[in-house]
Motif scaffolding. Structure first.
Motif, PDB file in Angstrom:
ATOM      1  N   VAL A  86      34.414  -8.644   4.036  1.00  0.00           N
ATOM      2  CA  VAL A  86      33.830  -8.657   5.386  1.00  0.00           C
ATOM      3  C   VAL A  86      32.323  -8.437   5.305  1.00  0.00           C
ATOM      4  O   VAL A  86      31.538  -9.140   5.965  1.00  0.00           O
ATOM      5  CB  VAL A  86      34.490  -7.588   6.275  1.00  0.00           C
ATOM      6  CG1 VAL A  86      33.763  -7.479   7.614  1.00  0.00           C
ATOM      7  CG2 VAL A  86      35.968  -7.925   6.508  1.00  0.00           C
ATOM      8  N   GLU A  87      31.898  -7.489   4.486  1.00  0.00           N
ATOM      9  CA  GLU A  87      30.470  -7.196   4.368  1.00  0.00           C
ATOM     10  C   GLU A  87      29.713  -8.362   3.732  1.00  0.00           C
ATOM     11  O   GLU A  87      28.595  -8.688   4.141  1.00  0.00           O
ATOM     12  CB  GLU A  87      30.264  -5.912   3.558  1.00  0.00           C
ATOM     13  CG  GLU A  87      28.819  -5.484   3.440  1.00  0.00           C
ATOM     14  CD  GLU A  87      28.131  -5.259   4.781  1.00  0.00           C
ATOM     15  OE1 GLU A  87      26.891  -5.409   4.840  1.00  0.00           O
ATOM     16  OE2 GLU A  87      28.831  -4.954   5.769  1.00  0.00           O
ATOM     17  N   PHE A  88      30.326  -9.017   2.745  1.00  0.00           N
ATOM     18  CA  PHE A  88      29.689 -10.187   2.130  1.00  0.00           C
ATOM     19  C   PHE A  88      29.469 -11.281   3.174  1.00  0.00           C
ATOM     20  O   PHE A  88      28.398 -11.892   3.243  1.00  0.00           O
ATOM     21  CB  PHE A  88      30.545 -10.728   0.985  1.00  0.00           C
ATOM     22  CG  PHE A  88      29.954 -11.935   0.302  1.00  0.00           C
ATOM     23  CD1 PHE A  88      29.042 -11.790  -0.728  1.00  0.00           C
ATOM     24  CD2 PHE A  88      30.298 -13.215   0.711  1.00  0.00           C
ATOM     25  CE1 PHE A  88      28.486 -12.902  -1.350  1.00  0.00           C
ATOM     26  CE2 PHE A  88      29.745 -14.332   0.105  1.00  0.00           C
ATOM     27  CZ  PHE A  88      28.835 -14.174  -0.927  1.00  0.00           C
ATOM     28  N   VAL A 148      39.760 -13.425   6.479  1.00  0.00           N
ATOM     29  CA  VAL A 148      38.871 -14.546   6.783  1.00  0.00           C
ATOM     30  C   VAL A 148      38.650 -14.652   8.290  1.00  0.00           C
ATOM     31  O   VAL A 148      37.521 -14.833   8.758  1.00  0.00           O
ATOM     32  CB  VAL A 148      39.441 -15.865   6.223  1.00  0.00           C
ATOM     33  CG1 VAL A 148      38.663 -17.068   6.772  1.00  0.00           C
ATOM     34  CG2 VAL A 148      39.368 -15.871   4.702  1.00  0.00           C
ATOM     35  N   GLY A 149      39.726 -14.505   9.071  1.00  0.00           N
ATOM     36  CA  GLY A 149      39.578 -14.557  10.521  1.00  0.00           C
ATOM     37  C   GLY A 149      38.671 -13.459  11.045  1.00  0.00           C
ATOM     38  O   GLY A 149      37.795 -13.706  11.886  1.00  0.00           O
ATOM     39  N   VAL A 150      38.857 -12.246  10.555  1.00  0.00           N
ATOM     40  CA  VAL A 150      38.021 -11.122  10.981  1.00  0.00           C
ATOM     41  C   VAL A 150      36.565 -11.373  10.611  1.00  0.00           C
ATOM     42  O   VAL A 150      35.646 -11.125  11.413  1.00  0.00           O
ATOM     43  CB  VAL A 150      38.520  -9.809  10.340  1.00  0.00           C
ATOM     44  CG1 VAL A 150      37.479  -8.706  10.467  1.00  0.00           C
ATOM     45  CG2 VAL A 150      39.821  -9.364  10.994  1.00  0.00           C
ATOM     46  N   THR A 151      36.335 -11.883   9.412  1.00  0.00           N
ATOM     47  CA  THR A 151      34.954 -12.086   8.952  1.00  0.00           C
ATOM     48  C   THR A 151      34.269 -13.207   9.721  1.00  0.00           C
ATOM     49  O   THR A 151      33.103 -13.070  10.122  1.00  0.00           O
ATOM     50  CB  THR A 151      34.934 -12.390   7.448  1.00  0.00           C
ATOM     51  OG1 THR A 151      35.675 -11.383   6.748  1.00  0.00           O
ATOM     52  CG2 THR A 151      33.509 -12.416   6.922  1.00  0.00           C
ATOM     53  N   LEU A 152      34.971 -14.308   9.948  1.00  0.00           N
ATOM     54  CA  LEU A 152      34.368 -15.402  10.714  1.00  0.00           C
ATOM     55  C   LEU A 152      34.065 -14.961  12.148  1.00  0.00           C
ATOM     56  O   LEU A 152      33.044 -15.359  12.719  1.00  0.00           O
ATOM     57  CB  LEU A 152      35.294 -16.622  10.711  1.00  0.00           C
ATOM     58  CG  LEU A 152      35.410 -17.375   9.381  1.00  0.00           C
ATOM     59  CD1 LEU A 152      36.453 -18.486   9.483  1.00  0.00           C
ATOM     60  CD2 LEU A 152      34.069 -17.956   8.945  1.00  0.00           C
ATOM     61  N   GLN A 153      34.933 -14.133  12.720  1.00  0.00           N
ATOM     62  CA  GLN A 153      34.651 -13.630  14.061  1.00  0.00           C
ATOM     63  C   GLN A 153      33.450 -12.691  14.043  1.00  0.00           C
ATOM     64  O   GLN A 153      32.628 -12.688  14.968  1.00  0.00           O
ATOM     65  CB  GLN A 153      35.870 -12.901  14.634  1.00  0.00           C
ATOM     66  CG  GLN A 153      35.686 -12.513  16.096  1.00  0.00           C
ATOM     67  CD  GLN A 153      36.892 -11.811  16.670  1.00  0.00           C
ATOM     68  OE1 GLN A 153      37.393 -10.856  16.083  1.00  0.00           O
ATOM     69  NE2 GLN A 153      37.372 -12.283  17.813  1.00  0.00           N
ATOM     70  N   ALA A 154      33.326 -11.895  12.987  1.00  0.00           N
ATOM     71  CA  ALA A 154      32.173 -11.002  12.865  1.00  0.00           C
ATOM     72  C   ALA A 154      30.873 -11.788  12.770  1.00  0.00           C
ATOM     73  O   ALA A 154      29.825 -11.359  13.271  1.00  0.00           O
ATOM     74  CB  ALA A 154      32.336 -10.106  11.643  1.00  0.00           C
TER      75      ALA A 154
END
Length: 228
Positions: A86-88, A148-154
């Motif tokens: 997520v941080e990346f 992936v979903g959480v990161t793209l939303q972030a």
């Protein structure tokens, strides 16, 4: 650097600075100090260049994952690996959008396959210990889809406080659903975990059983291991 490396680094730099806006091959060539024929010689076309940039981004992501020493607790390592991804993505949104937002069916990069293999290895160890409620591959794909979903939303809706809270909520809920011992399991989930453990330990089959018996046992265990 060689021309190919200059083009690759120029494309990566421009993408990182683009805030999601399209980057032209003309701009990449100007940044790298080469002509368009050189770019096409090394990468074939713009998509070939972006495929190489995706591989470059995955390598950078994997380098961060490899640099993380194990805590000695596989579940803690899984949670930390989630946070690293997520941080990346938050720090390299253009890379991450190319890595996961434009995926091609059936065409993972070598680095993507390595990342998947690292996750599968950790989950397989949990399965052998009787701590995984579902099959290893299903667990791996579920974690990948969720993070992936959480990161793209972030990336699409940046908000530090909400992003971290949302990521932690989804991460903990998913790990609770997949791993025995994080919350009291139901009898059904306990049976699923035992069946998953036996499937993991069975390997090619039990020597004491014939081919048909092994096939039937595997079918029963797979049905028990499947979530309802």
């Amino acid at each position: 650097m060689e021309a190919r490396e200059r083009i690759l680094h120029a494309a990566a730099r421009l993408l990182s600075e683009s805030d999601g806006e399209p980057v032209s091959t003309r701009a990449i060539c100007a940044e790298a100090g080469v002509g368009a024929p050189t770019l096409y010689h090394h990468f074939g076309d713009k998509q070939g260049l972006f495929d190489a940039v995706v591989a470059h981004g995955f390598e950078a992501y994997l380098a961060e994952k490899r640099a993380q020493p194990s805590t000695g607790d596989l579940v803690a390592d899984l949670a930390r690996g989630w946070d690293v991804q997520v941080e990346f993505g938050r720090r390299h949104p253009a890379f991450y959008a190319l890595m996961y937002g434009n995926a091609k069916p059936g065409k993972p990069s070598a680095a993507a396959e390595e990342a998947h293999a690292m996750l599968v290895s950790m989950l397989a160890e949990l399965a052998r210990a009787g701590r995984l409620r579902v099959e290893v591959e299903l667990a791996a794909r579920s974690i990948e889809a969720a993070v992936v979903g959480v990161t793209l939303q972030a990336i699409a809706q940046p908000d530090d406080e909400l992003t971290l809270a949302r990521s932690a909520l989804v991460r903990e809920a998913l790990l609770d659903a997949l791993i025995v011992g994080r919350k009291p399991p139901s009898k059904r989930k306990t049976a699923s975990a035992v069946a998953t453990q036996l499937l993991s330990l069975l390997g090619e089959g039990a020597e004491e059983l014939g081919a048909a018996e092994n096939a039937l046992l595997r079918e029963w265990l797979t049905r028990l291991a499947s979530p309802r």
